[in-house]
Write a protein that holds these residues in place. Structure first.
Motif, PDB file in Angstrom:
ATOM      1  N   ASN A 109      -4.890  17.291  -7.754  1.00  0.00           N
ATOM      2  CA  ASN A 109      -3.495  17.263  -7.301  1.00  0.00           C
ATOM      3  C   ASN A 109      -2.774  16.034  -7.859  1.00  0.00           C
ATOM      4  N   ASP A 110      -3.414  14.863  -7.771  1.00  0.00           N
ATOM      5  CA  ASP A 110      -2.777  13.619  -8.227  1.00  0.00           C
ATOM      6  C   ASP A 110      -2.550  13.612  -9.748  1.00  0.00           C
ATOM      7  N   ARG A 111      -3.523  14.149 -10.487  1.00  0.00           N
ATOM      8  CA  ARG A 111      -3.424  14.075 -11.951  1.00  0.00           C
ATOM      9  C   ARG A 111      -2.543  15.158 -12.540  1.00  0.00           C
ATOM     10  N   ASN A 112      -2.408  16.268 -11.826  1.00  0.00           N
ATOM     11  CA  ASN A 112      -1.719  17.408 -12.428  1.00  0.00           C
ATOM     12  C   ASN A 112      -0.329  17.685 -11.886  1.00  0.00           C
ATOM     13  N   ARG A 113       0.177  16.859 -10.943  1.00  0.00           N
ATOM     14  CA  ARG A 113       1.521  17.191 -10.450  1.00  0.00           C
ATOM     15  C   ARG A 113       2.504  16.912 -11.580  1.00  0.00           C
ATOM     16  N   SER A 114       3.595  17.694 -11.583  1.00  0.00           N
ATOM     17  CA  SER A 114       4.500  17.578 -12.728  1.00  0.00           C
ATOM     18  C   SER A 114       5.320  16.295 -12.645  1.00  0.00           C
TER      19      SER A 114
ATOM     20  N   ILE B 221     -10.471  17.746  -5.261  1.00  0.00           N
ATOM     21  CA  ILE B 221      -9.198  18.473  -5.083  1.00  0.00           C
ATOM     22  C   ILE B 221      -8.027  17.482  -5.099  1.00  0.00           C
ATOM     23  N   ARG B 222      -8.226  16.336  -4.455  1.00  0.00           N
ATOM     24  CA  ARG B 222      -7.174  15.310  -4.409  1.00  0.00           C
ATOM     25  C   ARG B 222      -6.913  14.766  -5.827  1.00  0.00           C
ATOM     26  N   ASP B 223      -7.989  14.574  -6.583  1.00  0.00           N
ATOM     27  CA  ASP B 223      -7.860  14.123  -7.980  1.00  0.00           C
ATOM     28  C   ASP B 223      -7.006  15.099  -8.779  1.00  0.00           C
TER      29      ASP B 223
ATOM     30  N   GLY C 202      -1.250   2.193  -5.840  1.00  0.00           N
ATOM     31  CA  GLY C 202      -0.842   3.586  -5.687  1.00  0.00           C
ATOM     32  C   GLY C 202      -1.292   4.469  -6.823  1.00  0.00           C
ATOM     33  N   ARG C 203      -0.430   5.408  -7.211  1.00  0.00           N
ATOM     34  CA  ARG C 203      -0.748   6.333  -8.303  1.00  0.00           C
ATOM     35  C   ARG C 203       0.235   6.175  -9.462  1.00  0.00           C
ATOM     36  N   ASP C 204       1.474   5.770  -9.128  1.00  0.00           N
ATOM     37  CA  ASP C 204       2.537   5.724 -10.145  1.00  0.00           C
ATOM     38  C   ASP C 204       3.209   4.356 -10.174  1.00  0.00           C
ATOM     39  N   MET C 205       2.490   3.330  -9.757  1.00  0.00           N
ATOM     40  CA  MET C 205       3.100   1.995  -9.698  1.00  0.00           C
ATOM     41  C   MET C 205       3.465   1.482 -11.090  1.00  0.00           C
TER      42      MET C 205
ATOM     43  N   ASP D 128       0.868  -1.185   0.000  1.00  0.00           N
ATOM     44  CA  ASP D 128       0.000   0.000   0.000  1.00  0.00           C
ATOM     45  C   ASP D 128       0.903   1.233   0.000  1.00  0.00           C
ATOM     46  N   THR D 129       1.145   1.788  -1.193  1.00  0.00           N
ATOM     47  CA  THR D 129       2.106   2.905  -1.246  1.00  0.00           C
ATOM     48  C   THR D 129       1.478   4.216  -0.779  1.00  0.00           C
ATOM     49  N   GLY D 130       0.133   4.282  -0.805  1.00  0.00           N
ATOM     50  CA  GLY D 130      -0.529   5.464  -0.236  1.00  0.00           C
ATOM     51  C   GLY D 130      -0.194   5.556   1.242  1.00  0.00           C
TER      52      GLY D 130
ATOM     53  N   MET E  68       2.479   4.738   2.618  1.00  0.00           N
ATOM     54  CA  MET E  68       3.855   5.233   2.784  1.00  0.00           C
ATOM     55  C   MET E  68       3.891   6.763   2.693  1.00  0.00           C
ATOM     56  N   TYR E  69       3.167   7.323   1.715  1.00  0.00           N
ATOM     57  CA  TYR E  69       3.106   8.793   1.628  1.00  0.00           C
ATOM     58  C   TYR E  69       2.410   9.365   2.852  1.00  0.00           C
ATOM     59  N   ARG E  70       1.400   8.626   3.325  1.00  0.00           N
ATOM     60  CA  ARG E  70       0.690   9.068   4.523  1.00  0.00           C
ATOM     61  C   ARG E  70       1.637   9.055   5.735  1.00  0.00           C
ATOM     62  N   ALA E  71       2.427   7.989   5.852  1.00  0.00           N
ATOM     63  CA  ALA E  71       3.345   7.874   6.992  1.00  0.00           C
ATOM     64  C   ALA E  71       4.411   8.975   6.939  1.00  0.00           C
TER      65      ALA E  71
ATOM     66  N   LEU F  18       3.955  17.123   0.189  1.00  0.00           N
ATOM     67  CA  LEU F  18       5.137  16.272  -0.033  1.00  0.00           C
ATOM     68  C   LEU F  18       5.154  15.578  -1.392  1.00  0.00           C
ATOM     69  N   ASP F  19       3.963  15.241  -1.880  1.00  0.00           N
ATOM     70  CA  ASP F  19       3.936  14.266  -2.971  1.00  0.00           C
ATOM     71  C   ASP F  19       4.431  14.786  -4.313  1.00  0.00           C
ATOM     72  N   GLY F  20       4.689  16.084  -4.402  1.00  0.00           N
ATOM     73  CA  GLY F  20       5.215  16.618  -5.648  1.00  0.00           C
ATOM     74  C   GLY F  20       6.706  16.924  -5.569  1.00  0.00           C
TER      75      GLY F  20
ATOM     76  N   VAL G 186      11.474  13.486  -2.215  1.00  0.00           N
ATOM     77  CA  VAL G 186      10.558  12.649  -1.425  1.00  0.00           C
ATOM     78  C   VAL G 186      10.168  11.436  -2.252  1.00  0.00           C
ATOM     79  N   ARG G 187       9.788  11.681  -3.499  1.00  0.00           N
ATOM     80  CA  ARG G 187       9.359  10.567  -4.351  1.00  0.00           C
ATOM     81  C   ARG G 187      10.516   9.608  -4.610  1.00  0.00           C
ATOM     82  N   ALA G 188      11.721  10.139  -4.783  1.00  0.00           N
ATOM     83  CA  ALA G 188      12.875   9.269  -5.058  1.00  0.00           C
ATOM     84  C   ALA G 188      13.067   8.291  -3.901  1.00  0.00           C
TER      85      ALA G 188
HETATM   86  O1  C5P Z   1      -3.938   5.702  -1.854  1.00  0.00           O
HETATM   87  P1  C5P Z   1      -4.149   6.779  -0.821  1.00  0.00           P
HETATM   88  O2  C5P Z   1      -5.459   7.491  -0.983  1.00  0.00           O
HETATM   89  O3  C5P Z   1      -3.905   6.319   0.568  1.00  0.00           O
HETATM   90  O4  C5P Z   1      -3.006   7.851  -1.151  1.00  0.00           O
HETATM   91  C1  C5P Z   1      -2.916   9.036  -0.431  1.00  0.00           C
HETATM   92  C2  C5P Z   1      -2.129  10.079  -1.214  1.00  0.00           C
HETATM   93  O5  C5P Z   1      -0.751   9.701  -1.292  1.00  0.00           O
HETATM   94  C3  C5P Z   1      -2.541  10.313  -2.668  1.00  0.00           C
HETATM   95  O6  C5P Z   1      -3.651  11.182  -2.798  1.00  0.00           O
HETATM   96  C4  C5P Z   1      -1.284  10.928  -3.234  1.00  0.00           C
HETATM   97  O7  C5P Z   1      -1.187  12.279  -2.829  1.00  0.00           O
HETATM   98  C5  C5P Z   1      -0.187  10.159  -2.513  1.00  0.00           C
HETATM   99  N1  C5P Z   1       0.299   9.005  -3.262  1.00  0.00           N
HETATM  100  C6  C5P Z   1       1.220   9.241  -4.263  1.00  0.00           C
HETATM  101  N2  C5P Z   1       1.774   8.187  -4.937  1.00  0.00           N
HETATM  102  C7  C5P Z   1       1.433   6.934  -4.645  1.00  0.00           C
HETATM  103  C8  C5P Z   1       0.480   6.662  -3.635  1.00  0.00           C
HETATM  104  C9  C5P Z   1      -0.082   7.740  -2.970  1.00  0.00           C
HETATM  105  O8  C5P Z   1       1.548  10.392  -4.554  1.00  0.00           O
HETATM  106  N3  C5P Z   1       2.018   5.926  -5.299  1.00  0.00           N
END
Ligand code: C5P
Length: 225
Positions: A185-190, A181-183, A131-134, A36-38, A40-43, A104-106, A110-112
């Motif tokens: 952010n997730d779809r438009n980060r560079s 808003i979360r969508d 996740g989002r970028d698996m 669950d990589t979400g 990890m970003y949450r942690a 953090l997620d952009g 952090v992503r590296a």
């Molecule tokens: O999947 P979940 O809703 O727990 O993810 C929380 C947030 O973590 C996402 O909205 C996104 O900001 C970030 N995330 C990410 N890349 C991933 C997984 C999660 O940027 N692979």
């Protein structure tokens, strides 16, 4: 079914698409680990907040993420997430943390760090990664890739049901707005934006229940084994 140590199945998709539940079910059915990589970003976000890091200071956020003493373990009661000895399995799901993840997620550093950890975990045993970028960044050579989607209305409805079942009060319009808003952010980060990976099977779950989604994912996997 024949599995190899490095088998990875990726499930990417927006918040509320049901991908985590499906990923968990598929992992269980195939005897794979679930990543669950979400979480990890949450942690990483919880850790930065807990340490009082300036959430607008990218360098400080990279430093705190690089030093995160993160523990994750699948337990019978669910995923255990620990940071520096604190059980944060629940705390990482609060609105405070959820809303701060975008700080953090952009950030490339952090992503590296996250990608490094995720690739390390994913090579230990056959894994279903959510996740989002698996499929796009972390496991571009995954054996199977899925992009699990659903309309904003349906995702909001599912989330409302979940909150109701937990007895949590919420404002329906604000909930929809938060997901939107979360969508965005997730779809438009560079860096590592949410989008279907090349070769991903796209599943629109708007009119499907979890059993149907699980069956479709398993059918695709089994047809190619
Ligand atoms: O999947 P979940 O809703 O727990 O993810 C929380 C947030 O973590 C996402 O909205 C996104 O900001 C970030 N995330 C990410 N890349 C991933 C997984 C999660 O940027 N692979």
């Amino acid at each position: 079914m024949t599995t190899a140590k490095h088998d990875v199945i990726t499930l990417d998709g927006p918040a509320g698409s049901g991908k985590s539940t499906i990923a968990k079910r598929i992992a269980k059915r195939l005897g794979y680990a679930f990543l669950d990589t979400g979480a990890m970003y949450r942690a990483a976000t919880w850790w930065a907040l807990h340490q009082g890091v300036d959430m607008n200071n990218a360098e400080a956020l990279v430093a705190s993420t690089r030093a995160i003493p993160l523990e994750m373990e699948e337990r019978s009661e669910g995923l255990y997430v620990g940071v520096d000895g604190h059980d944060v399995s629940q705390a990482i799901r609060t609105p405070e943390v959820t809303n701060a993840i975008k700080k953090l997620d952009g950030i490339a550093g952090v992503r590296a760090k996250m990608v490094e950890l995720q690739q390390h975990i994913g090579t230990q045993q056959p894994t279903v990664a959510d996740g989002r970028d698996m499929g796009t960044v972390v496991f571009p050579n995954a054996r199977f890739k899925f992009f699990v989607d659903a309309s904003l209305e349906e995702r909001t409805r599912r989330r409302s049901e979940e909150l109701k079942s937990k007895g949590i009060q919420f404002d329906a319009e604000a909930l929809k707005q938060d997901i939107h808003i979360r969508d965005e952010n997730d779809r438009n980060r560079s860096i590592a934006p949410l989008r279907p990976a090349e070769g991903a099977h796209i599943i629109d779950t708007s009119a499907m229940n979890l059993d149907e989604v699980e069956a479709q994912v398993l059918a695709i996997i089994e047809a190619s084994l």
